[in-house]
Design an enzyme around this catalytic site. Structure first.
Site, PDB file in Angstrom:
ATOM      1  N   LYS A  73       0.731  -1.413  -0.095  1.00 54.06           N
ATOM      2  CA  LYS A  73      -0.098  -0.530  -0.313  1.00 54.06           C
ATOM      3  C   LYS A  73       0.743   1.029   0.386  1.00 54.06           C
ATOM      4  CE  LYS A  73      -1.998  -0.409   3.394  1.00 54.06           C
ATOM      5  NZ  LYS A  73      -1.478  -1.959   3.846  1.00 54.06           N
ATOM      6  N   THR A  75       3.794   1.626  -1.241  1.00 47.71           N
ATOM      7  CA  THR A  75       4.830   1.596  -2.308  1.00 47.71           C
ATOM      8  C   THR A  75       3.999   2.231  -3.511  1.00 47.71           C
ATOM      9  OG1 THR A  75       6.094  -0.682  -1.619  1.00 47.71           O
ATOM     10  CG2 THR A  75       6.259  -0.193  -3.911  1.00 47.71           C
ATOM     11  N   ARG A  96       1.337   7.875   6.854  1.00 48.11           N
ATOM     12  CA  ARG A  96       2.064   7.623   8.187  1.00 48.11           C
ATOM     13  C   ARG A  96       3.580   7.498   8.135  1.00 48.11           C
ATOM     14  NH1 ARG A  96      -1.267   2.147   9.730  1.00 48.11           N
ATOM     15  NH2 ARG A  96      -0.626   2.277   8.173  1.00 48.11           N
ATOM     16  N   LYS A 107       7.692  -7.177   9.892  1.00 43.60           N
ATOM     17  CA  LYS A 107       7.197  -6.236   8.451  1.00 43.60           C
ATOM     18  C   LYS A 107       8.206  -5.224   8.432  1.00 43.60           C
ATOM     19  CE  LYS A 107       3.322  -3.456   6.320  1.00 43.60           C
ATOM     20  NZ  LYS A 107       4.714  -2.729   6.722  1.00 43.60           N
ATOM     21  N   ALA A 275      -3.334   0.472  12.038  1.00 34.81           N
ATOM     22  CA  ALA A 275      -4.739   0.059  11.361  1.00 34.81           C
ATOM     23  C   ALA A 275      -5.455  -0.846  12.256  1.00 34.81           C
ATOM     24  CB  ALA A 275      -4.965   0.278  10.255  1.00 34.81           C
ATOM     25  N   PHE A 303      -3.450  -1.443   6.260  1.00 30.57           N
ATOM     26  CA  PHE A 303      -4.010  -3.193   6.624  1.00 30.57           C
ATOM     27  C   PHE A 303      -5.332  -2.679   5.192  1.00 30.57           C
ATOM     28  CE2 PHE A 303      -2.097  -3.334  11.188  1.00 30.57           C
ATOM     29  CZ  PHE A 303      -0.609  -3.961  10.091  1.00 30.57           C
ATOM     30  N   PHE A 383       4.473  -8.826  -8.556  1.00 31.06           N
ATOM     31  CA  PHE A 383       6.212  -9.165  -8.126  1.00 31.06           C
ATOM     32  C   PHE A 383       6.565  -9.574  -9.431  1.00 31.06           C
ATOM     33  CE2 PHE A 383       6.447  -8.940  -3.632  1.00 31.06           C
ATOM     34  CZ  PHE A 383       5.196  -7.978  -3.701  1.00 31.06           C
ATOM     35  N   TRP A 411       6.649  -0.734  -7.840  1.00 27.24           N
ATOM     36  CA  TRP A 411       7.845  -0.952  -7.500  1.00 27.24           C
ATOM     37  C   TRP A 411       9.171  -0.923  -8.304  1.00 27.24           C
ATOM     38  CZ3 TRP A 411      10.732  -5.858  -7.377  1.00 27.24           C
ATOM     39  CH2 TRP A 411      11.895  -5.480  -6.129  1.00 27.24           C
TER      40      TRP A 411
HETATM   41  P1  ADP Z   1       1.867  -2.021   2.370  1.00 28.15           P
HETATM   42  O1  ADP Z   1       2.009  -0.274   3.090  1.00 28.15           O
HETATM   43  O2  ADP Z   1       0.973  -2.386   2.316  1.00 28.15           O
HETATM   44  O3  ADP Z   1       2.684  -2.933   4.514  1.00 28.15           O
HETATM   45  P2  ADP Z   1       4.951  -1.479   1.985  1.00 28.15           P
HETATM   46  O4  ADP Z   1       4.013  -1.100   0.447  1.00 28.15           O
HETATM   47  O5  ADP Z   1       5.313  -0.814   2.970  1.00 28.15           O
HETATM   48  O6  ADP Z   1       3.525  -2.353   2.208  1.00 28.15           O
HETATM   49  O7  ADP Z   1       5.632  -3.080   1.336  1.00 28.15           O
HETATM   50  C1  ADP Z   1       5.887  -3.596   2.247  1.00 28.15           C
HETATM   51  C2  ADP Z   1       7.116  -4.567   1.836  1.00 28.15           C
HETATM   52  O8  ADP Z   1       6.898  -5.420   0.185  1.00 28.15           O
HETATM   53  C3  ADP Z   1       8.254  -3.352   1.297  1.00 28.15           C
HETATM   54  O9  ADP Z   1       9.422  -4.532   1.762  1.00 28.15           O
HETATM   55  C4  ADP Z   1       8.368  -3.294  -0.674  1.00 28.15           C
HETATM   56  O10 ADP Z   1      10.030  -3.118  -0.306  1.00 28.15           O
HETATM   57  C5  ADP Z   1       8.287  -4.453  -0.615  1.00 28.15           C
HETATM   58  N1  ADP Z   1       7.487  -4.744  -2.023  1.00 28.15           N
HETATM   59  C6  ADP Z   1       6.055  -3.710  -2.219  1.00 28.15           C
HETATM   60  N2  ADP Z   1       5.817  -4.242  -3.157  1.00 28.15           N
HETATM   61  C7  ADP Z   1       6.347  -4.893  -4.274  1.00 28.15           C
HETATM   62  C8  ADP Z   1       7.071  -5.822  -5.683  1.00 28.15           C
HETATM   63  N3  ADP Z   1       6.138  -4.685  -5.998  1.00 28.15           N
HETATM   64  N4  ADP Z   1       8.035  -6.299  -5.537  1.00 28.15           N
HETATM   65  C9  ADP Z   1       8.394  -6.639  -5.097  1.00 28.15           C
HETATM   66  N5  ADP Z   1       8.766  -6.148  -3.496  1.00 28.15           N
HETATM   67  C10 ADP Z   1       7.765  -5.513  -2.685  1.00 28.15           C
END
Ligand code: ADP
Length: 557
Positions: A73, A75, A96, A107, A275, A303, A383, A411
């Site tokens: 999210k 990202t 946030r 996480k 959340a 979340f 991914f 990403w």
């Molecule tokens: P959320 O905000 O939903 O908790 P984040 O954006 O913080 O998720 O991403 C969680 C983790 O997943 C981060 O370490 C991020 O680098 C990784 N991530 C997010 N999108 C991808 C993607 N498309 N491919 C690989 N890793 C990703």
């Protein structure tokens, strides 16, 4: 593509612009900036003269029920902001602030990932501009004033057995969940049971994020219910006269923090309640300030949409006088597979049937967003292990629900990877918003909880523990039943049982306890086994972290 690089390595290679340049490009007056080094600034929103305030549209980024790693999210929020900027929109992001708990747990951080990050990510993830320190201090100041009041003669007649205000710290530390304080004899205070919550669950954090001005902050702080007297009357922070000093500790923290994305898009990163155990949204002041300088604000709620988005729509939007104009629901192939029954270790393997089965989870979230009058757009966060066939299955399933879907590749590609999503979002915000809340505040607390359980979780009913029933009586007797409800529930399932994946039905939600947050202005309903002080896992991420000879962090994911 440099996909093997960690978030930290990618962030380390980015060239930052001085924050004054970012601010000036966004139309923020240099005189309103308080610099914290070269790349971070607070915007003094209290100094600014009130003008004809611009009201940018709000795009809420939310998600399906996540895997423990998070579905991207942050990202997507960051990357969508960058993509909208590439599409020529005047955009500001509002996020946030990360908590140290998840950083050292499993996480990781909350500054986005890959080429969609806010910078400087090391700072944002640790200490930043000190807001969490200020919030923790203001919270614990109130606790100290209360215990001192009891020690000094207890003129307010506080019953030490009926104190609800605990202490907080920004760490996952299960050993502090339940403690006994005041031991050591007559000069050491009055012994009693208490405990710690994580700062992101603090009522002061919630107030910080809901306050719309210094006066509103002080007023809300004074309304915090800390305890009850021997004859069961509520005692507030105002009764202890704590609100002035607490406001003083928070006065600078309350100014929104301005940073930039890798692409140079302005982003406010401010306030950070979780959340699952709190209301899950960045500060109203940051969102509203972003609106002043943008035509589109991209903001996130934590979340899955059953938690953060529900609370954005029923809590933040009420207090902030704002509502989303569009909502983006982030989904991933790995989460769909997990909800389709695939074990965590096999999420990398192709499995079309599991994706179809797991779609039930995403489908319910899509339906839920529509219950607020908003037409959701699904962002399929790509991914490298995802195949085109897998992505096509999800696109077809989402379209069959009549919703828009875009493959989001920010990403790996930054804003460029989100052009399709950005165009769909622009179309969505151009339509008039039919946003409305899910429930009326006049409903009883039981009915508000039942509405959320039935409409959002898909459950069949609610069970209240004996303790929760007693609390309900207190809430009614004190005239607090007209507040919204902030559900504390696991993020992994629509139900209160983390193991029930997909879209469970025929379950009841158990309300273990109700906590009164008269300052924040909501009632927290604690469901199932959810904890307001998380613990660390067996192999905490902290064990992989260090600092290099260059003074830079290592292993911060
Ligand atoms: P959320 O905000 O939903 O908790 P984040 O954006 O913080 O998720 O991403 C969680 C983790 O997943 C981060 O370490 C991020 O680098 C990784 N991530 C997010 N999108 C991808 C993607 N498309 N491919 C690989 N890793 C990703």
């Amino acid at each position: 593509q440099q996909l093997e690089m960690t978030d930290l390595a990618i962030a380390g290679r980015a060239t930052l612009k001085p924050i004054v340049e970012i601010a000036s490009a966004a139309g923020i007056d240099e005189d309103d900036l308080e610099l914290y080094g070269k790349y971070k600034a607070k915007v003094d929103v209290f100094r600014k003269k009130a003008g004809e305030a611009n009201q940018g549209k709000i795009v809420l980024v939310t998600a399906m029920s996540p895997t423990p790693a998070g579905e991207g999210k942050s990202t997507t929020t960051v990357g969508l902001g960058d993509a909208l900027a590439l599409e020529g929109q005047r955009v500001v992001i509002a996020l946030r602030e990360p908590s140290l708990g998840p950083i050292f747990g499993i996480k990781g951080g909350a500054a986005g990932g890959g080429y969609a990050q806010v910078l400087p990510m090391e700072d944002i993830n640790m200490h930043f501009t000190g807001d969490f320190h200020a919030i923790t201090s203001a919270h614990n100041l109130l606790a100290a004033l209360m215990d001192n009041h009891i020690h000094q003669g207890n003129a307010l007649n506080i019953d030490p057995r009926r104190i609800q205000f605990r202490r907080v710290m920004d760490m996952n530390d299960r050993a502090l969940r339940d403690v006994v304080i005041g031991l050591g004899g007559p000069t050491e205070g009055v012994p009693r049971e208490s405990g710690f919550d994580i700062t992101v669950a603090s009522e002061v954090m919630a107030i910080f994020c809901l306050a719309t001005s210094i006066d509103d902050l002080r007023e809300r702080l004074s309304k915090i219910t800390v305890a009850y007297t021997y004859d069961r009357k509520p005692v507030t922070a105002g009764d202890l006269n704590a609100q002035g000093s607490m406001t003083m500790l928070l006065k600078d923290a309350l100014k929104p923090n301005l940073v930039q994305t890798i692409q140079g898009t302005p982003a406010f990163v401010h306030g950070g309640p979780f959340a699952n155990i709190a209301h899950g949204c960045n500060s109203i002041l940051a969102t509203n300030t972003a609106r002043e300088y943008a035509d589109i604000v991209v903001t996130e709620a934590g979340f899955g949409a059953d938690l953060g988005a529900e609370k954005f729509m029923n809590i933040k939007s009420r207090f902030g006088g704002l509502g989303p104009d569009a909502a983006v629901v982030v989904a991933t192939i790995r989460a769909l597979k997990m909800h389709g029954g695939v074990p965590k270790t096999e999420l990398g393997q192709a499995n079309a049937q599991a994706i179809r089965n797991g779609f039930a989870n995403l489908k319910r979230h899509i339906g839920n967003i529509r219950k607020f009058g908003i037409e959701p757009i699904v962002a399929l966060n790509r991914f490298t292990s995802d195949t085109d066939e897998e992505l096509a299955i999800v696109e077809e399933l989402v379209r069959a629900e009549g919703a828009e879907v875009a493959i989001a590749n920010m990403w790996a590609e930054g804003g460029e990877g989100g052009r399709d999503l950005a165009r769909k979002v622009i179309q969505a915000v151009e339509k008039p918003s039919n946003f409305h809340h899910l429930y009326d505040l006049d409903l009883s607390i039981e009915d508000k909880i039942a509405t959320i359980v039935k409409e959002i979780y898909g459950g069949s009913g609610v069970e209240f523990s004996a303790a929760a029933k007693k609390r309900l009586e207190e809430i009614n007797d004190n005239g607090w039943s007209n507040m919204p409800v902030c559900m504390a529930k696991t993020q992994y399932s629509f139900s209160d049982d983390a193991a029930k994946l997909g879209a469970p039905t025929d379950f009841t939600i158990s309300i273990r306890d109700l906590q009164v947050r008269t300052g924040a202005g909501f009632i927290v309903a604690i469901t199932g086994a959810i904890m307001t002080m998380p613990g660390l896992p067996k192999e905490p991420a902290a064990l992989r972290m260090d600092v290099g000879d260059d003074g830079k962090a290592i292993g911060l994911f």
